[in-house]
Design an enzyme around this catalytic site. Structure first.
Site, PDB file in Angstrom:
ATOM      1  N   ASP A 135      37.015   7.709  -5.804  1.00 55.71           N
ATOM      2  CA  ASP A 135      36.957   6.280  -5.478  1.00 55.71           C
ATOM      3  C   ASP A 135      36.360   6.054  -4.085  1.00 55.71           C
ATOM      4  OD1 ASP A 135      37.275   3.604  -5.858  1.00 55.71           O
ATOM      5  OD2 ASP A 135      39.403   3.568  -5.350  1.00 55.71           O
ATOM      6  N   ASN A 142      32.966   4.879  -3.574  1.00 52.75           N
ATOM      7  CA  ASN A 142      31.496   4.970  -3.462  1.00 52.75           C
ATOM      8  C   ASN A 142      30.897   3.651  -2.983  1.00 52.75           C
ATOM      9  OD1 ASN A 142      31.726   7.472  -4.511  1.00 52.75           O
ATOM     10  ND2 ASN A 142      30.862   7.007  -6.512  1.00 52.75           N
ATOM     11  N   ARG A 197      31.005  -3.860 -14.635  1.00 57.57           N
ATOM     12  CA  ARG A 197      30.135  -3.917 -13.450  1.00 57.57           C
ATOM     13  C   ARG A 197      28.724  -4.394 -13.809  1.00 57.57           C
ATOM     14  NH1 ARG A 197      31.993   0.712  -9.281  1.00 57.57           N
ATOM     15  NH2 ARG A 197      34.204   0.503  -9.723  1.00 57.57           N
ATOM     16  N   LEU A 222      35.385  28.332 -14.449  1.00 54.26           N
ATOM     17  CA  LEU A 222      35.929  26.986 -14.235  1.00 54.26           C
ATOM     18  C   LEU A 222      35.591  26.112 -15.438  1.00 54.26           C
ATOM     19  CD1 LEU A 222      37.042  24.679 -12.327  1.00 54.26           C
ATOM     20  CD2 LEU A 222      34.667  24.335 -11.617  1.00 54.26           C
ATOM     21  N   SER A 264      34.871   4.845 -16.231  1.00 50.40           N
ATOM     22  CA  SER A 264      36.010   4.432 -17.050  1.00 50.40           C
ATOM     23  C   SER A 264      35.595   3.359 -18.046  1.00 50.40           C
ATOM     24  CB  SER A 264      37.120   3.882 -16.150  1.00 50.40           C
ATOM     25  OG  SER A 264      36.764   2.595 -15.696  1.00 50.40           O
ATOM     26  N   HIS A 315      27.003   5.806  -5.284  1.00 49.23           N
ATOM     27  CA  HIS A 315      27.216   6.687  -6.441  1.00 49.23           C
ATOM     28  C   HIS A 315      26.314   7.911  -6.354  1.00 49.23           C
ATOM     29  CE1 HIS A 315      29.754   3.602  -7.876  1.00 49.23           C
ATOM     30  NE2 HIS A 315      28.773   2.724  -8.048  1.00 49.23           N
ATOM     31  N   SER A 323      45.178   4.157 -12.381  1.00 45.36           N
ATOM     32  CA  SER A 323      44.079   3.468 -13.072  1.00 45.36           C
ATOM     33  C   SER A 323      43.710   4.029 -14.445  1.00 45.36           C
ATOM     34  CB  SER A 323      42.837   3.470 -12.174  1.00 45.36           C
ATOM     35  OG  SER A 323      43.103   2.804 -10.974  1.00 45.36           O
ATOM     36  N   GLU A 345      36.751   0.619 -18.166  1.00 42.43           N
ATOM     37  CA  GLU A 345      36.756  -0.659 -17.421  1.00 42.43           C
ATOM     38  C   GLU A 345      35.465  -0.830 -16.598  1.00 42.43           C
ATOM     39  OE1 GLU A 345      39.565   1.398 -17.439  1.00 42.43           O
ATOM     40  OE2 GLU A 345      40.307   0.074 -19.034  1.00 42.43           O
TER      41      GLU A 345
END
Ligand code: FPP
Length: 612
Positions: free
Chosen positions: A381, A383, A432, A490, A426, A398, A555, A428
């Site tokens: 969070d 950016n 944007r 990983l 997300s 971003h 969130s 949501e």
């Protein structure tokens, strides 16, 4: 792209190791003398052949310039071989072909005895370029030797796309590999190709005085027929009214193609400055063509020093400022024996690179295995605020955030973390602005598809739903999942179009479906049954959930997996964090007592501090 100056034997000799070489890019100061000499030759070749291109490369960050010189010197050498007047066309074709073949062999060997190829091979391997995409361009140069005639603009454009675009693409890849992408919006590729057409047309008009005596008139018949008699006039070197009118129309067309104001929108500011300055220089070049008159057929016109300085001086200042805001990814030294940038599966393990070290040399903390988290999940969070703070558009935040993503992957690999999950987009985030959404999705695609993460021992997975996502991104994610499925160090799960409630709702629906099909008895449904119907049933619980940017919310992120996660909130905006922050978070985690509802332990565990 078409250059005329010959590379002399003296130049090639000068590429031999010199005890006191002239200073070149600091980034090469630790390299072997023969490699430094090879790059120095490429630098000189670029400066002599095309001072405009040289000036543009100087606008790139210092670490990328040697790669720019190597690419440009290779173009120049090939053009020289194709154009040299001392040989018949068949001989010239054979020379281009031999050089192209030798490059293939050198790439496989990882080195070359020819200085320009030596630098090019080094650039390709160091920056993980894929020079096989240059094959078509080199074949096109070879075929140029036989002379070109184009019936119409479509044929001309096809030639330009084949011969020039792949070289410019290599430069774009260099930027991308360094973490400063010349990102082109998915809908802007046509603008980009037209821009390159404009550059090629400018070059052809500039070089009429050298091309025409060799019998080359590289404009399409379609353009020439509109001016009766113009072809004869040009071929005989006669300046006529028809020639003047043709030139006026061609320069206007080139200007129009070079004006693609939206092409650089959303690009990294430094990369955009390089493109914009290229357009300004070419417009100045077209002015010089317009004012040359009959002299155009005698010598190549050049814009005056004053004009060039007026364009380049402010560009240099702006470029320096833009690059100072970006932390670039610089590849580590090449590992001997690793010669292919896109390893085939059979040899993949041998080709994994270790992550590049932290720029300050910071090392990961030593943490006892039983105190290490298995799974860290991050809400990236801040950016937008990072960009606002610097007066930049939000999308810049971003883009800068992808550098922090790389840092997290490097930090996770160095500290031996097996699972890292990132909240990238997300359900949501669709609320944007469209431009911001496009930038985020493109940043994700480029970061995963073309960035340095590709070649690390990282299994990539995608969590989220394909609805509404661009097809290209979905294909990329699926391909990367397949390609990296056997990697072990990983597991990087990237959440794209992900929402926790959406995941739970879909999982509940899958369970209901299984119950209806008689596969499961609803009376006995337990947590394990639910977990088995999640999109990634093998994804472990989150041990540590970290959110940057100063907010204290989760969130809608991984509600099932993060029920018992330790929460960690930090104030820094995402683009400002690096791997040391991950190590700090893990160190703090290792000090916490995790009880999962049990009584407190009486002893505290020892930890070793992160090296920050
Ligand atoms: C939240 O900051 C960030 C996002 C919605 C996008 C995060 C995406 C990236 C960093 C790119 C990821 C790339 C890869 C390769 C996985 P915000 O815009 O909400 O910031 P604000 O709160 O300051 O407005």
């Amino acid at each position: 792209m078409r250059t005329t100056t010959q590379l002399t034997t003296a130049d090639r000799k000068a590429a031999l190791p010199a005890p006191q070489g002239r200073p070149i890019a600091r980034s090469l100061s630790g390299e072997a003398p023969d490699l430094r000499a090879a790059y120095r030759l490429c630098q000189r070749t670029t400066r002599q052949h095309d001072p405009g291109i040289y000036a543009l490369i100087q606008l790139m960050p210092a670490v990328l310039r040697p790669g720019g010189w190597a690419l440009w010197a290779a173009v120049s050498v090939l053009d020289d071989l194709a154009d040299s007047r001392d040989a018949e066309p068949a001989e010239r074709e054979a020379r281009v072909e031999a050089w192209t073949r030798a490059l293939q062999d050198d790439l496989a060997a990882g080195t070359s005895t020819d200085p320009v190829r030596h630098a090019l091979v080094d650039t390709a391997l160091r920056w993980h370029l894929d020079p096989s995409s240059l094959q078509g361009a080199m074949t096109s140069t070879r075929e140029d030797v036989r002379g070109r005639r184009f019936a119409d603009w479509d044929q001309w454009r096809a030639w330009c796309t084949e011969a020039v675009v792949p070289w410019v693409d290599q430069l774009r890849h260099l930027f991308e590999q360094a973490g400063a992408p010349m990102t082109l919006r998915l809908d802007r590729h046509k603008d980009y190709e037209q821009f390159v057409d404009g550059a090629q047309l400018t070059d052809i008009l500039t070089d009429l005085s050298t091309d025409l005596p060799q019998g080359d008139l590289l404009l399409p018949h379609e353009a020439l027929v509109a001016f009766p008699g113009v072809e004869d006039d040009l071929r005989q070197g006669r300046w006529s009214r028809a020639v003047a009118e043709l030139i006026g129309e061609m320069t206007a067309l080139a200007r129009q193609w070079l004006s693609q104001p939206t092409m650089t929108r959303g690009m990294h500011p430094g990369a955009a400055i390089v493109f914009d300055t290229a357009a300004d220089l070419m417009r100045a070049q077209l002015d010089a063509v317009d004012t040359a008159g009959p002299a155009l057929l005698k010598r190549a016109p050049r814009p005056s020093l004053v004009v060039r300085t007026r364009i380049l001086a402010p560009a240099r200042l702006r470029a320096t400022m833009a690059w100072s805001l970006t932390s670039l990814t610089v590849p580590g030294p090449r590992r001997p024996g690793v010669t292919s940038s896109r390893p085939c599966p059979a040899t993949e393990e041998a080709a994994f690179r270790p992550p590049p070290p932290h720029r300050d040399g910071a090392r990961p903390p030593q943490i006892a295995a039983d105190q290490m988290p298995s799974h860290v999940a991050i809400i990236m969070d801040g950016n937008g605020r990072w960009a606002n703070q610097r007066g930049l558009p939000r999308p810049e935040g971003h883009r800068a955030g992808t550098a922090a993503v790389r840092e997290m992957v490097y930090g996770a690999l160095e500290t031996g973390l097996p699972h890292l999950t990132l909240y990238a987009f997300s359900t949501e985030n669709w609320k944007r602005d469209t431009e911001e959404i496009t930038t985020i999705l493109e940043a994700i695609q480029h970061g995963l598809d073309e960035g340095p993460i590709r070649d690390l021992d990282v299994r990539q997975r995608w969590l989220g739903h394909p609805d509404k996502l661009p097809e290209e991104l979905v294909q990329t994610m699926r391909r990367e999942e397949r390609r990296t499925r056997n990697r072990t160090a990983l597991t990087l799960t990237v959440c794209i179009n992900y929402g926790g409630r959406d995941e739970i709702t879909r999982t509940a629906a899958a369970l209901a479906q299984a119950a209806r099909a008689g596969e499961i008895d609803p009376r006995f449904i337990g947590e394990d049954d639910f977990a088995r119907h999640l999109p990634h049933p093998d994804m472990p619980d989150v041990d540590l959930l970290w959110r940057t940017g100063g907010e204290h919310r989760t969130s809608n992120f991984l509600p099932w997996h993060a029920t018992y996660a330790e929460l960690h909130f930090t104030p820094h905006y995402w683009p400002d964090v690096d791997r040391r922050d991950l190590w700090q978070a893990i160190t703090e985690y290792s000090r916490r007592q995790r009880r999962h509802g049990a009584a407190p332990l009486t002893t505290t565990r020892s930890t070793v501090q992160a090296s920050r």
